[in-house]
Design a protein around this motif. Structure first.
Motif, PDB file in Angstrom:
ATOM      1  N   THR A  67      29.423  -7.304   9.632  1.00 35.78           N
ATOM      2  CA  THR A  67      29.381  -6.208  10.612  1.00 35.78           C
ATOM      3  C   THR A  67      28.607  -4.998  10.102  1.00 35.78           C
ATOM      4  N   GLY A  68      28.298  -4.946   8.817  1.00 37.34           N
ATOM      5  CA  GLY A  68      27.609  -3.796   8.241  1.00 37.34           C
ATOM      6  C   GLY A  68      26.144  -3.723   8.643  1.00 37.34           C
ATOM      7  N   ASP A  69      25.532  -2.577   8.347  1.00 35.85           N
ATOM      8  CA  ASP A  69      24.107  -2.379   8.662  1.00 35.85           C
ATOM      9  C   ASP A  69      23.196  -3.082   7.668  1.00 35.85           C
ATOM     10  N   TRP A  70      23.684  -3.264   6.449  1.00 37.33           N
ATOM     11  CA  TRP A  70      22.900  -3.905   5.391  1.00 37.33           C
ATOM     12  C   TRP A  70      23.690  -5.074   4.806  1.00 37.33           C
ATOM     13  N   VAL A  71      22.960  -6.064   4.296  1.00 32.06           N
ATOM     14  CA  VAL A  71      23.582  -7.269   3.753  1.00 32.06           C
ATOM     15  C   VAL A  71      23.111  -7.475   2.316  1.00 32.06           C
ATOM     16  N   LEU A  72      24.059  -7.568   1.405  1.00 35.23           N
ATOM     17  CA  LEU A  72      23.775  -7.959   0.020  1.00 35.23           C
ATOM     18  C   LEU A  72      24.312  -9.371  -0.165  1.00 35.23           C
ATOM     19  N   VAL A  73      23.476 -10.262  -0.654  1.00 34.24           N
ATOM     20  CA  VAL A  73      23.853 -11.669  -0.824  1.00 34.24           C
ATOM     21  C   VAL A  73      23.982 -11.971  -2.317  1.00 34.24           C
ATOM     22  N   LEU A  74      25.126 -12.512  -2.717  1.00 35.49           N
ATOM     23  CA  LEU A  74      25.335 -12.911  -4.112  1.00 35.49           C
ATOM     24  C   LEU A  74      25.902 -14.320  -4.150  1.00 35.49           C
ATOM     25  N   ASP A  75      25.672 -15.001  -5.268  1.00 38.86           N
ATOM     26  CA  ASP A  75      26.360 -16.247  -5.570  1.00 38.86           C
ATOM     27  C   ASP A  75      27.504 -15.936  -6.532  1.00 38.86           C
ATOM     28  N   ALA A  76      28.428 -16.849  -6.639  1.00 38.93           N
ATOM     29  CA  ALA A  76      29.622 -16.578  -7.443  1.00 38.93           C
ATOM     30  C   ALA A  76      29.313 -16.396  -8.922  1.00 38.93           C
ATOM     31  N   VAL A 117      14.327 -11.762  -6.183  1.00 47.19           N
ATOM     32  CA  VAL A 117      15.054 -12.413  -5.089  1.00 47.19           C
ATOM     33  C   VAL A 117      15.232 -11.442  -3.927  1.00 47.19           C
ATOM     34  N   SER A 118      15.097 -11.974  -2.713  1.00 44.97           N
ATOM     35  CA  SER A 118      15.218 -11.150  -1.497  1.00 44.97           C
ATOM     36  C   SER A 118      16.676 -11.170  -1.035  1.00 44.97           C
ATOM     37  N   ARG A 119      17.529 -10.378  -1.699  1.00 49.70           N
ATOM     38  CA  ARG A 119      18.973 -10.478  -1.493  1.00 49.70           C
ATOM     39  C   ARG A 119      19.601  -9.252  -0.823  1.00 49.70           C
ATOM     40  N   LEU A 120      18.805  -8.233  -0.526  1.00 56.11           N
ATOM     41  CA  LEU A 120      19.349  -7.061   0.165  1.00 56.11           C
ATOM     42  C   LEU A 120      18.473  -6.795   1.378  1.00 56.11           C
ATOM     43  N   PHE A 121      19.059  -6.847   2.561  1.00 63.12           N
ATOM     44  CA  PHE A 121      18.233  -6.682   3.762  1.00 63.12           C
ATOM     45  C   PHE A 121      19.040  -6.056   4.896  1.00 63.12           C
ATOM     46  N   ARG A 122      18.315  -5.405   5.780  1.00 66.81           N
ATOM     47  CA  ARG A 122      18.903  -4.811   6.972  1.00 66.81           C
ATOM     48  C   ARG A 122      19.393  -5.939   7.896  1.00 66.81           C
ATOM     49  N   ARG A 123      20.502  -5.716   8.576  1.00 65.53           N
ATOM     50  CA  ARG A 123      21.028  -6.749   9.486  1.00 65.53           C
ATOM     51  C   ARG A 123      20.245  -6.715  10.796  1.00 65.53           C
ATOM     52  N   HIS A 124      19.026  -7.211  10.704  1.00 70.26           N
ATOM     53  CA  HIS A 124      18.117  -7.313  11.850  1.00 70.26           C
ATOM     54  C   HIS A 124      18.455  -8.601  12.605  1.00 70.26           C
ATOM     55  N   PRO A 125      18.467  -8.581  13.942  1.00 68.99           N
ATOM     56  CA  PRO A 125      18.894  -9.781  14.688  1.00 68.99           C
ATOM     57  C   PRO A 125      18.020 -11.011  14.452  1.00 68.99           C
ATOM     58  N   LYS A 126      16.789 -10.814  14.012  1.00 72.16           N
ATOM     59  CA  LYS A 126      15.881 -11.947  13.813  1.00 72.16           C
ATOM     60  C   LYS A 126      15.853 -12.452  12.367  1.00 72.16           C
ATOM     61  N   ILE A 127      16.556 -11.772  11.464  1.00 74.53           N
ATOM     62  CA  ILE A 127      16.594 -12.252  10.074  1.00 74.53           C
ATOM     63  C   ILE A 127      17.571 -13.417   9.984  1.00 74.53           C
ATOM     64  N   GLN A 128      17.091 -14.511   9.455  1.00 80.59           N
ATOM     65  CA  GLN A 128      17.956 -15.667   9.236  1.00 80.59           C
ATOM     66  C   GLN A 128      17.471 -16.429   7.997  1.00 80.59           C
ATOM     67  N   PHE A 129      18.366 -17.225   7.450  1.00 78.07           N
ATOM     68  CA  PHE A 129      18.023 -18.062   6.310  1.00 78.07           C
ATOM     69  C   PHE A 129      17.366 -19.345   6.810  1.00 78.07           C
ATOM     70  N   LEU A 130      16.336 -19.770   6.100  1.00 78.42           N
ATOM     71  CA  LEU A 130      15.654 -21.021   6.390  1.00 78.42           C
ATOM     72  C   LEU A 130      15.528 -21.823   5.105  1.00 78.42           C
ATOM     73  N   ARG A 131      15.247 -23.086   5.214  1.00 81.39           N
ATOM     74  CA  ARG A 131      15.103 -24.059   4.124  1.00 81.39           C
ATOM     75  C   ARG A 131      16.478 -24.571   3.694  1.00 81.39           C
ATOM     76  N   PRO A 132      16.653 -25.886   3.702  1.00 78.03           N
ATOM     77  CA  PRO A 132      17.977 -26.457   3.435  1.00 78.03           C
ATOM     78  C   PRO A 132      18.430 -26.330   1.985  1.00 78.03           C
ATOM     79  N   TYR A 133      17.472 -26.277   1.025  1.00 78.88           N
ATOM     80  CA  TYR A 133      17.888 -26.209  -0.372  1.00 78.88           C
ATOM     81  C   TYR A 133      17.727 -24.800  -0.933  1.00 78.88           C
ATOM     82  N   HIS A 134      16.476 -24.300  -0.977  1.00 78.36           N
ATOM     83  CA  HIS A 134      16.257 -22.933  -1.440  1.00 78.36           C
ATOM     84  C   HIS A 134      16.389 -22.008  -0.229  1.00 78.36           C
ATOM     85  N   ALA A 135      17.620 -21.745   0.179  1.00 76.01           N
ATOM     86  CA  ALA A 135      17.861 -20.936   1.371  1.00 76.01           C
ATOM     87  C   ALA A 135      17.456 -19.492   1.106  1.00 76.01           C
ATOM     88  N   MET A 136      16.581 -18.952   1.948  1.00 74.00           N
ATOM     89  CA  MET A 136      16.142 -17.571   1.778  1.00 74.00           C
ATOM     90  C   MET A 136      15.686 -17.024   3.121  1.00 74.00           C
TER      91      MET A 136
END
Length: 390
Positions: A67-76, A117-136
């Motif tokens: 729900t936030g304006d920005w998204v930070l993506v991390l792995d465990a 790595v592109s791990r911090l991004f604005r929650r834009h409606p058109k931003i989505q992850f693509l590629r089944p293995y190296h998801a980015m």
């Protein structure tokens, strides 16, 4: 985050971000350990997802709950470097910033210790992850930039993420490599000229000794009309490795130099600098090797392997005092560097400093004993044949 059976890693990851973020969204893909309970104990929202061998599908499912304006993506197995948070908050205030590319330090990786790595991004409606293995998100971001040119992608040069995935015991197993290969091969059938998958799959082929297949894919990637500098670096760098495997050293050197010429953050090029230095040293060009290692260390004075390799080169040039200083610097950065202790012992012995030499050899043997007992025994036996008891 997407997670599965990450009870060991998850606490340090969530602890690193809890003071910096407004919400934590964890998507569990079938954990059987305490992962879910740990995430909930940190106040994370936990959602569930049936794993379908597609990292992008899982990432996008997680994104739906943000729900936030920005998204930070991390792995465990990653942690946020807390000192970077003020910079992150500052750049997120830029009205035109869509994505912040972050430097990730690969803890335990001696050869290429940094990635972008592109791990911090604005929650834009058109931003989505693509590629089944190296998801980015990079492919969707490129499409947005074409339609909405007011946006920009920003790079921060300081380390933002610490990644533990290169530690001993965490390197991908043969089974994981096989799964990665099969997933990327399926993707390649539909996208035969994609430079990114050519880079990743080509590098994997070289790693598993299918060198000719790897070269064909890497060279195919370079022929693509759209090769971004980071991918261009990877393609050239892995071609250098491939041609080194085939003992085509002139071609290998050319590709390492082309990799170094790519307009990316200098610290991302340490692998190419190091390999080019090793190649020059192997062909007897000690002066050239020394210059390359020194260049790498100007880029990153904490590059442990650079200090070690510069020490080896200086020793070969007869500059023993300078070599000792480099070995000691490598040991200061990595106190468990067995080879640095071993070559420190050799160099001290050449200078007649027997007591200091034997102390270094003793430490080298103790460290080798933990990971390579055969080498420990070989070193011990060699010293005994010289009349030393260690």
């Amino acid at each position: 985050m997407i997670v599965r059976d990450e009870a060991e890693n998850l606490p340090s990851c969530l602890n690193s971000v809890k003071a910096a973020v407004d919400e934590m969204v964890v998507l569990d893909t079938g954990s059987t350990d305490e992962t879910v309970a740990i995430a909930q104990s940190f106040g994370a929202q936990v959602h569930h997802f049936d794993w379908c061998d597609d990292f992008s599908a899982a990432r996008n499912a997680a994104l739906q709950h943000v729900t936030g304006d920005w998204v930070l993506v991390l792995d465990a197995d990653e942690r946020l470097e807390t000192g970077i948070v003020p910079q992150l908050k500052q750049v997120m205030q830029l009205n035109t910033c869509l994505v912040v590319n972050l430097v990730r330090q690969e803890i335990g990786a001696t050869q290429s210790p940094y990635s972008l790595v592109s791990r911090l991004f604005r929650r834009h409606p058109k931003i989505q992850f693509l590629r089944p293995y190296h998801a980015m998100v990079d492919d969707s971001v490129a499409a947005i930039l074409q339609r909405e040119p007011q946006w920009q992608v920003v790079e921060l040069p300081d380390v933002a993420i610490l990644h533990e995935g290169y530690q001993a015991g965490a390197i991908a197993s043969r089974d994981k490599l096989q799964k990665a290969r099969m997933t990327m091969e399926r993707f390649l059938v539909k996208h035969p000229g994609d430079p990114y998958v050519c880079s990743k799959l080509g590098a994997l082929y070289v790693q598993i000794d299918k060198v000719s297949y790897g070269i064909e894919l890497l060279e195919r990637g370079l022929k693509s009309a759209q090769v971004d500098p980071p991918i261009g670096y990877e393609l050239h760098y892995h071609l250098g490795i491939a041609y080194s495997r085939l003992q085509h050293l002139d071609q290998a050197g050319m590709y390492y130099q082309l990799a170094i010429q790519q307009p990316i953050l200098p610290r991302l090029k340490l692998g190419a600098y190091n390999n080019l230095g090793n190649l020059r040293k192997a062909t007897g060009d000690l002066t050239g090797a020394k210059a390359v290692y020194e260049q790498a260390l100007r880029v990153d004075p904490s590059f442990t392997m650079g200090h070690y390799n510069l020490g080896m080169t200086l020793k070969a040039m007869g500059q023993l005092g300078e070599a000792i200083a480099q070995y000691q610097q490598a040991i200061q950065l990595n106190p468990n560097y067995a080879e640095a202790y071993q070559n420190l012992g050799v160099t001290l012995l050449k200078l007649g400093k027997v007591a200091e030499s034997l102390a270094a050899f003793e430490r080298a043997i103790a460290l080798h004993q933990q990971h390579d007992p055969t080498e420990a025994q070989r070193l011990r036996q060699g010293l005994q044949e010289m009349g030393f008891q260690v």
